[in-house]
Design a protein around this motif. Structure first.
Motif, PDB file in Angstrom:
ATOM      1  N   ASP A 196       0.830  -1.202   0.000  1.00 25.34           N
ATOM      2  CA  ASP A 196       0.000   0.000   0.000  1.00 25.34           C
ATOM      3  C   ASP A 196       0.866   1.254   0.000  1.00 25.34           C
ATOM      4  N   ASP A 197       0.361   2.304  -0.630  1.00 27.89           N
ATOM      5  CA  ASP A 197       1.080   3.579  -0.613  1.00 27.89           C
ATOM      6  C   ASP A 197       0.886   4.329   0.694  1.00 27.89           C
ATOM      7  N   GLU A 198      -0.214   4.060   1.380  1.00 28.22           N
ATOM      8  CA  GLU A 198      -0.550   4.766   2.603  1.00 28.22           C
ATOM      9  C   GLU A 198      -0.960   3.769   3.682  1.00 28.22           C
ATOM     10  N   PRO A 199      -0.865   4.160   4.953  1.00 29.55           N
ATOM     11  CA  PRO A 199      -1.414   3.309   6.014  1.00 29.55           C
ATOM     12  C   PRO A 199      -2.932   3.299   5.935  1.00 29.55           C
ATOM     13  N   TRP A 200      -3.553   2.403   6.699  1.00 26.48           N
ATOM     14  CA  TRP A 200      -5.011   2.386   6.757  1.00 26.48           C
ATOM     15  C   TRP A 200      -5.520   3.679   7.388  1.00 26.48           C
ATOM     16  N   TRP A 201      -4.788   4.193   8.373  1.00 24.23           N
ATOM     17  CA  TRP A 201      -5.177   5.433   9.043  1.00 24.23           C
ATOM     18  C   TRP A 201      -3.950   6.170   9.525  1.00 24.23           C
ATOM     19  N   HIS A 202      -4.083   7.499   9.653  1.00 27.30           N
ATOM     20  CA  HIS A 202      -3.010   8.337  10.189  1.00 27.30           C
ATOM     21  C   HIS A 202      -3.619   9.343  11.161  1.00 27.30           C
ATOM     22  N   PRO A 203      -2.980   9.600  12.295  1.00 23.98           N
ATOM     23  CA  PRO A 203      -3.544  10.534  13.281  1.00 23.98           C
ATOM     24  C   PRO A 203      -3.791  11.934  12.744  1.00 23.98           C
ATOM     25  N   LEU A 204      -3.092  12.334  11.684  1.00 27.96           N
ATOM     26  CA  LEU A 204      -3.248  13.675  11.136  1.00 27.96           C
ATOM     27  C   LEU A 204      -4.231  13.724   9.964  1.00 27.96           C
ATOM     28  N   TRP A 205      -4.979  12.657   9.765  1.00 28.31           N
ATOM     29  CA  TRP A 205      -6.071  12.706   8.802  1.00 28.31           C
ATOM     30  C   TRP A 205      -7.338  13.139   9.531  1.00 28.31           C
ATOM     31  N   ILE A 206      -8.030  14.124   8.976  1.00 24.56           N
ATOM     32  CA  ILE A 206      -9.259  14.638   9.575  1.00 24.56           C
ATOM     33  C   ILE A 206     -10.445  14.172   8.731  1.00 24.56           C
ATOM     34  N   PRO A 207     -11.302  13.308   9.281  1.00 20.88           N
ATOM     35  CA  PRO A 207     -12.458  12.820   8.518  1.00 20.88           C
ATOM     36  C   PRO A 207     -13.561  13.867   8.457  1.00 20.88           C
ATOM     37  N   GLU A 242     -18.414  11.644   4.816  1.00 25.06           N
ATOM     38  CA  GLU A 242     -18.507  10.198   4.645  1.00 25.06           C
ATOM     39  C   GLU A 242     -19.232   9.871   3.356  1.00 25.06           C
ATOM     40  N   SER A 243     -18.913   8.701   2.813  1.00 27.00           N
ATOM     41  CA  SER A 243     -19.562   8.232   1.594  1.00 27.00           C
ATOM     42  C   SER A 243     -20.751   7.359   1.954  1.00 27.00           C
ATOM     43  N   ALA A 244     -21.542   7.007   0.948  1.00 26.62           N
ATOM     44  CA  ALA A 244     -22.723   6.187   1.195  1.00 26.62           C
ATOM     45  C   ALA A 244     -22.360   4.789   1.675  1.00 26.62           C
ATOM     46  N   ASP A 245     -21.155   4.317   1.319  1.00 26.53           N
ATOM     47  CA  ASP A 245     -20.760   2.967   1.722  1.00 26.53           C
ATOM     48  C   ASP A 245     -19.932   2.939   3.001  1.00 26.53           C
ATOM     49  N   GLY A 246     -19.870   4.055   3.701  1.00 24.70           N
ATOM     50  CA  GLY A 246     -19.224   4.073   5.001  1.00 24.70           C
ATOM     51  C   GLY A 246     -17.776   4.507   5.021  1.00 24.70           C
ATOM     52  N   GLY A 247     -17.188   4.762   3.871  1.00 23.70           N
ATOM     53  CA  GLY A 247     -15.831   5.304   3.858  1.00 23.70           C
ATOM     54  C   GLY A 247     -15.830   6.749   4.303  1.00 23.70           C
ATOM     55  N   VAL A 248     -14.662   7.257   4.652  1.00 25.55           N
ATOM     56  CA  VAL A 248     -14.573   8.658   5.055  1.00 25.55           C
ATOM     57  C   VAL A 248     -13.639   9.410   4.121  1.00 25.55           C
ATOM     58  N   GLN A 249     -14.040  10.608   3.772  1.00 33.61           N
ATOM     59  CA  GLN A 249     -13.141  11.484   3.037  1.00 33.61           C
ATOM     60  C   GLN A 249     -12.368  12.297   4.061  1.00 33.61           C
ATOM     61  N   VAL A 250     -11.051  12.251   3.947  1.00 30.13           N
ATOM     62  CA  VAL A 250     -10.195  12.891   4.934  1.00 30.13           C
ATOM     63  C   VAL A 250      -9.470  14.080   4.337  1.00 30.13           C
ATOM     64  N   ILE A 251      -9.108  14.994   5.211  1.00 30.39           N
ATOM     65  CA  ILE A 251      -8.212  16.091   4.869  1.00 30.39           C
ATOM     66  C   ILE A 251      -6.849  15.732   5.451  1.00 30.39           C
ATOM     67  N   ASP A 252      -5.849  15.708   4.610  1.00 33.99           N
ATOM     68  CA  ASP A 252      -4.512  15.290   5.021  1.00 33.99           C
ATOM     69  C   ASP A 252      -3.819  16.440   5.743  1.00 33.99           C
ATOM     70  N   GLY A 253      -3.609  16.270   7.035  1.00 32.82           N
ATOM     71  CA  GLY A 253      -2.974  17.316   7.827  1.00 32.82           C
ATOM     72  C   GLY A 253      -1.484  17.126   8.022  1.00 32.82           C
ATOM     73  N   ARG A 254      -0.894  16.146   7.337  1.00 29.38           N
ATOM     74  CA  ARG A 254       0.543  15.930   7.487  1.00 29.38           C
ATOM     75  C   ARG A 254       1.316  17.075   6.842  1.00 29.38           C
ATOM     76  N   PRO A 255       2.380  17.537   7.474  1.00 29.68           N
ATOM     77  CA  PRO A 255       3.168  18.632   6.893  1.00 29.68           C
ATOM     78  C   PRO A 255       3.750  18.233   5.547  1.00 29.68           C
ATOM     79  N   GLY A 256       3.951  19.215   4.704  1.00 31.40           N
ATOM     80  CA  GLY A 256       4.556  18.954   3.406  1.00 31.40           C
ATOM     81  C   GLY A 256       3.758  19.578   2.281  1.00 31.40           C
ATOM     82  N   PRO A 257       4.185  19.362   1.037  1.00 33.19           N
ATOM     83  CA  PRO A 257       3.536  20.018  -0.106  1.00 33.19           C
ATOM     84  C   PRO A 257       2.104  19.568  -0.342  1.00 33.19           C
TER      85      PRO A 257
END
Length: 209
Positions: free
Chosen positions: A104-115, A118-133
């Motif tokens: 995988d390119d990313e972990p399943w979850w990161h503490p700096l992701w802000i949900p 949510e989608s209809a199937d239960g996924g969450v759209q996150v805002i990536d709060g990790r520092p960087g570009p």
């Protein structure tokens, strides 16, 4: 020349006006602005929230029930953001979900992701709060694989701007176009779609006329 992106509050103002004109029954699902105390309480647990998200929450504290105002996302309230973040943190801690797996390119979850939605199937759209570009970009998380930032929006303001533009100027949002359901609700689907669950769809009116 680079396109000027409207602020979240300006885009919500346009979205609200369109909904009030063409899908008035659903406007009641939009919650009033979030209380500053609630935002500050969330930030004590999650850390500073992205500015775009705070501005959006000051327009609407999410929705009272899942709604298709946006193409694939139903915005969460402040309490919903905190609850989903805590649930994902707990699940990740129990299942080694904070570590990126080799395939995988990313972990399943990161503490700096802000949900934030949510989608209809239960996924969450996150805002990536990790520092960087790439800080502030939108991605999806919460399914079986790692987080997905493929073709991500650069920020929340860009997504809301695109939605407002589609409703007022025509066109779609990354291949999804606005429709009105038989009940007068807003729905987003592929171009040329004619029905939803066996009931007719009609192309959404463009603008406020």
């Amino acid at each position: 020349m680079a396109q000027q992106i409207s602020s979240p509050s300006a885009s919500w103002s346009r979205i609200d006006a369109w909904l009030a004109t063409h899908a008035g029954r659903e406007v009641a699902l939009l919650r009033p602005p979030a209380a500053q105390d609630d935002i500050e309480q969330a930030e004590r647990l999650l850390g500073p929230l992205p500015g775009d998200l705070v501005e959006s929450l000051r327009c609407h504290d999410g929705v009272s029930a899942w709604a298709a105002f946006l193409p694939e996302q139903s915005p969460l309230s402040v309490s919903g953001i905190v609850d989903r973040w805590q649930i994902c943190m707990d699940v990740a801690a129990e299942n080694d979900g904070l570590a990126r797996r080799p395939w995988d390119d990313e972990p399943w979850w990161h503490p700096l992701w802000i949900p934030w939605a949510e989608s209809a199937d239960g996924g969450v759209q996150v805002i990536d709060g990790r520092p960087g570009p790439d800080t502030g970009r939108l991605g999806w998380a919460g399914h079986s694989g790692g987080g997905d930032f493929t073709d991500s929006w650069p920020d929340l303001a860009s997504l809301l701007h695109a939605v407002a533009r589609a409703l007022h100027d025509g066109g779609g949002v990354r291949g999804l176009h606005p429709y009105l359901t038989a009940d007068g609700g807003l729905w987003w689907d592929d171009v040329g779609c004619e029905e939803l669950d066996g009931r007719p769809l009609r192309a959404a009116p463009v603008g406020l006329l």
